[in-house]
Motif scaffolding. Structure first.
Motif, PDB file in Angstrom:
ATOM      1  N   VAL A  93       0.857  -1.184   0.000  1.00  0.00           N
ATOM      2  CA  VAL A  93       0.000   0.000   0.000  1.00  0.00           C
ATOM      3  C   VAL A  93       0.892   1.232   0.000  1.00  0.00           C
ATOM      4  O   VAL A  93       1.690   1.419   0.924  1.00  0.00           O
ATOM      5  CB  VAL A  93      -0.916   0.013   1.234  1.00  0.00           C
ATOM      6  N   PRO A  94       0.799   2.077  -1.022  1.00  0.00           N
ATOM      7  CA  PRO A  94       1.623   3.296  -1.022  1.00  0.00           C
ATOM      8  C   PRO A  94       1.182   4.241   0.095  1.00  0.00           C
ATOM      9  O   PRO A  94      -0.019   4.404   0.335  1.00  0.00           O
ATOM     10  CB  PRO A  94       1.370   3.901  -2.407  1.00  0.00           C
ATOM     11  N   GLY A  95       2.149   4.852   0.750  1.00  0.00           N
ATOM     12  CA  GLY A  95       1.781   5.789   1.810  1.00  0.00           C
ATOM     13  C   GLY A  95       0.972   6.955   1.280  1.00  0.00           C
ATOM     14  O   GLY A  95      -0.016   7.377   1.889  1.00  0.00           O
ATOM     15  N   ARG A  96       1.384   7.466   0.097  1.00  0.00           N
ATOM     16  CA  ARG A  96       0.667   8.573  -0.557  1.00  0.00           C
ATOM     17  C   ARG A  96       0.499   8.197  -2.023  1.00  0.00           C
ATOM     18  O   ARG A  96       1.474   7.849  -2.700  1.00  0.00           O
ATOM     19  CB  ARG A  96       1.456   9.876  -0.443  1.00  0.00           C
TER      20      ARG A  96
ATOM     21  N   GLU B  48       3.294  16.100  -3.773  1.00  0.00           N
ATOM     22  CA  GLU B  48       4.254  14.998  -3.704  1.00  0.00           C
ATOM     23  C   GLU B  48       3.534  13.722  -3.290  1.00  0.00           C
ATOM     24  O   GLU B  48       2.638  13.743  -2.440  1.00  0.00           O
ATOM     25  CB  GLU B  48       5.367  15.312  -2.703  1.00  0.00           C
ATOM     26  N   ALA B  49       3.901  12.603  -3.919  1.00  0.00           N
ATOM     27  CA  ALA B  49       3.288  11.311  -3.610  1.00  0.00           C
ATOM     28  C   ALA B  49       4.336  10.221  -3.763  1.00  0.00           C
ATOM     29  O   ALA B  49       5.374  10.411  -4.409  1.00  0.00           O
ATOM     30  CB  ALA B  49       2.106  11.047  -4.528  1.00  0.00           C
ATOM     31  N   ASP B  50       4.047   9.069  -3.167  1.00  0.00           N
ATOM     32  CA  ASP B  50       4.957   7.932  -3.317  1.00  0.00           C
ATOM     33  C   ASP B  50       4.742   7.226  -4.649  1.00  0.00           C
ATOM     34  O   ASP B  50       5.678   6.680  -5.225  1.00  0.00           O
ATOM     35  CB  ASP B  50       4.756   6.958  -2.161  1.00  0.00           C
ATOM     36  N   GLU B  51       3.502   7.235  -5.135  1.00  0.00           N
ATOM     37  CA  GLU B  51       3.191   6.667  -6.442  1.00  0.00           C
ATOM     38  C   GLU B  51       2.167   7.536  -7.147  1.00  0.00           C
ATOM     39  O   GLU B  51       1.352   8.217  -6.495  1.00  0.00           O
ATOM     40  CB  GLU B  51       2.642   5.232  -6.341  1.00  0.00           C
ATOM     41  N   LEU B  52       2.189   7.501  -8.469  1.00  0.00           N
ATOM     42  CA  LEU B  52       1.239   8.237  -9.301  1.00  0.00           C
ATOM     43  C   LEU B  52       0.523   7.263 -10.214  1.00  0.00           C
ATOM     44  O   LEU B  52       1.159   6.543 -10.997  1.00  0.00           O
ATOM     45  CB  LEU B  52       1.957   9.283 -10.149  1.00  0.00           C
ATOM     46  N   LEU B  53      -0.795   7.205 -10.111  1.00  0.00           N
ATOM     47  CA  LEU B  53      -1.624   6.398 -11.013  1.00  0.00           C
ATOM     48  C   LEU B  53      -2.189   7.291 -12.098  1.00  0.00           C
ATOM     49  O   LEU B  53      -2.883   8.266 -11.809  1.00  0.00           O
ATOM     50  CB  LEU B  53      -2.762   5.734 -10.234  1.00  0.00           C
ATOM     51  N   VAL B  54      -1.899   6.967 -13.354  1.00  0.00           N
ATOM     52  CA  VAL B  54      -2.462   7.703 -14.489  1.00  0.00           C
ATOM     53  C   VAL B  54      -3.674   6.930 -15.002  1.00  0.00           C
ATOM     54  O   VAL B  54      -3.551   5.788 -15.457  1.00  0.00           O
ATOM     55  CB  VAL B  54      -1.418   7.887 -15.604  1.00  0.00           C
ATOM     56  N   ALA B  55      -4.834   7.549 -14.912  1.00  0.00           N
ATOM     57  CA  ALA B  55      -6.087   6.887 -15.280  1.00  0.00           C
ATOM     58  C   ALA B  55      -6.962   7.843 -16.072  1.00  0.00           C
ATOM     59  O   ALA B  55      -8.089   8.154 -15.692  1.00  0.00           O
ATOM     60  CB  ALA B  55      -6.821   6.415 -14.019  1.00  0.00           C
ATOM     61  N   ILE B  56      -6.421   8.310 -17.205  1.00  0.00           N
ATOM     62  CA  ILE B  56      -7.129   9.324 -17.992  1.00  0.00           C
ATOM     63  C   ILE B  56      -7.886   8.720 -19.181  1.00  0.00           C
ATOM     64  O   ILE B  56      -8.562   9.444 -19.906  1.00  0.00           O
ATOM     65  CB  ILE B  56      -6.167  10.405 -18.509  1.00  0.00           C
ATOM     66  N   GLY B  57      -7.785   7.422 -19.378  1.00  0.00           N
ATOM     67  CA  GLY B  57      -8.470   6.801 -20.508  1.00  0.00           C
ATOM     68  C   GLY B  57      -7.661   5.667 -21.100  1.00  0.00           C
ATOM     69  O   GLY B  57      -6.642   5.242 -20.540  1.00  0.00           O
TER      70      GLY B  57
END
Length: 451
Positions: A166-169, A251-260
């Motif tokens: 689980v990413p912290g952020r 700032e985040a630990d992970e970035l999810l790209v969910a634009i399509g």
């Protein structure tokens, strides 16, 4: 180069590819199916199935909290992730393969590419199709051309549904189905989630009340929902840094790209048959490529309805067309049935009120509380939920329906039958819902309409 002949060659063994191969195989048609990754495809391993495995405990906990006398505790994160891994068979497709081989289908492992009319190459082998080739290569996550994004190694749905930690952020870019579902799932598992969406509202293809209820729920779950927000640039130096348009940063630990989604067609040999790589494969209502009687495309790759169940529906029709049977595509595009598995769930079919008006239909809508009946005393008590039907006043048939609330996904099929079957209101009035169930919302909707 070795050469083998089959009646039909299918490129892609995701859900649509499996269905068309299976339907043809059961009819005695000789079929080869080509897959370079996992048999079962994105939905089975990286999308529909694992995301629902992550969301189901969230849904159960929320519903248990609405029922007096049930003790509600926290989620066992390790157990939730283990159950997710069980659902996706630890990313092992060996349990999927027998479904194909039992139907006489030949599985060819590798990257399949068209190589001219009725020919598909897989490594050093060439597969020749006597009747048809089917492109069923699906889609992949679309990536915007943001400076630094590729180097920041962002998550797509693949990483976001299979992560062992689980990413912290977690920052989520995009407020569509993937964005809202996975925001809620990871927030429930302990991540501090920030959802950034450039639009005015989440899930903006659905009714405004659905957007509002999902946004409210996400915020209650601790998700920082930021609308009308765009990212200017991305970087990674341990953590992921996002520069926001108009100023500010995150700032985040992970970035999810969910634009399509983008069609997976850049390297399947479309150019060898006069089609443009990287684009959706245009098809007619028999799922055949215009001007090419031997070439079909089913599922996300044709861009008509990016939903697993619709790809499977297209596959059944295309199989019949290949076998020379008459086919009629009656459910398609934005009117397809669809479910968003957040809490509250959103189930919709056909046209929203705005879409119906844009089409020039003379429509009238009515809505009621989803739980505003006796059945609501037992399921979803006190939770937000709205049911709306959009009626073509001239023909007196339902052209669209949206139902929100806890555990409403299974209620959608009744609406789908009404919309696709064009069932007159006067006939729906005699389809009596059982008491005490929440399906009495249909009685309340029809009474509100004036029946």
């Amino acid at each position: 180069m070795d050469e083998r002949e089959f009646d039909v060659v299918v490129i892609g063994a995701g859900a649509p590819g499996e269905v068309i191969a299976g339907r043809l195989g059961e009819a005695g048609v000789s079929v080869a199916i080509v897959e370079e990754r996992l048999v079962g495809g994105e939905c089975s391993f990286y999308a529909c199935m694992p995301s629902k495995a992550l969301l189901r405990p969230v849904e159960i906990r929320a519903e248990a909290g609405r029922v007096k006398g049930v003790e509600v505790g926290g989620l066992d994160v390790s157990a939730v992730l283990a159950r997710r891994d069980e659902v996706v068979h630890d990313l092992d497709d060996s349990t999927q393969v027998p479904w194909l081989t039992d139907r006489g289908i030949t599985l060819v492992r590798g990257h399949g590419r068209l190589d001219g009319e009725r020919r598909v190459t897989v490594g050093d082998e060439q597969l020749v199709a006597r009747k048809a080739v089917v492109v069923a290569t699906g889609s992949s996550a679309a990536m915007p051309p943001l400076p630094g994004l590729a180097e920041a190694r962002p998550w797509t749905n693949i990483e976001a549904t299979t992560s062992k930690e689980v990413p912290g952020r977690l920052a989520v870019l995009g407020g569509g189905v993937v964005g809202v579902e996975l925001s809620q799932a990871w927030a429930a598992l302990g991540s501090r989630v920030t959802l950034l969406h450039r639009g005015e509202r989440l899930i903006e293809r659905e009714e405004p009340f659905a957007s509002e209820q999902v946004a409210d729920s996400l915020r209650e779950d601790g998700v920082d929902v930021r609308l009308r927000m765009s990212v200017a640039a991305v970087s990674r130096n341990g953590a992921v840094g996002l520069e926001l348009e108009g100023g500010g940063s995150l700032e985040a630990d992970e970035l999810l790209v969910a634009i399509g989604r983008a069609p997976r067609t850049s390297d399947v040999g479309l150019d060898t048959v006069g089609l443009e790589p990287g684009k959706h494969v245009e098809v007619d209502d028999s799922l055949r490529v215009p001007g090419k009687a031997w070439l079909y495309a089913v599922g996300d790759v044709n861009g008509r309805a990016l939903l697993t169940h619709m790809g499977k529906y297209q596959a059944r029709l295309a199989a019949d067309a290949i076998m020379g049977k008459p086919v009629e595509l009656r459910s398609d595009g934005g009117a397809s049935p669809r479910v968003i598995f957040t809490d509250p769930q959103v189930g919709a079919v056909g046209l929203t009120l705005a879409a119906a008006m844009e089409k020039g239909l003379r429509v009238r809508s009515v809505e009621v509380e989803t739980g505003g009946n006796a059945g609501g005393s037992f399921v979803g008590k006190g939770a937000a939920g709205t049911a709306r039907i959009v009626v073509d006043a001239h023909r007196r048939v339902v052209v669209g329906a949206t139902i929100t609330g806890p555990e409403v996904a299974e209620a959608l099929h009744a609406a789908t039958i009404a919309v696709v079957g064009k069932v007159p209101l006067d006939d729906l009035w005699h389809a009596v819902p059982a008491f005490p169930t929440r399906s009495e919302l249909w009685l309340r909707l029809l009474e509100s309409y004036g029946l």
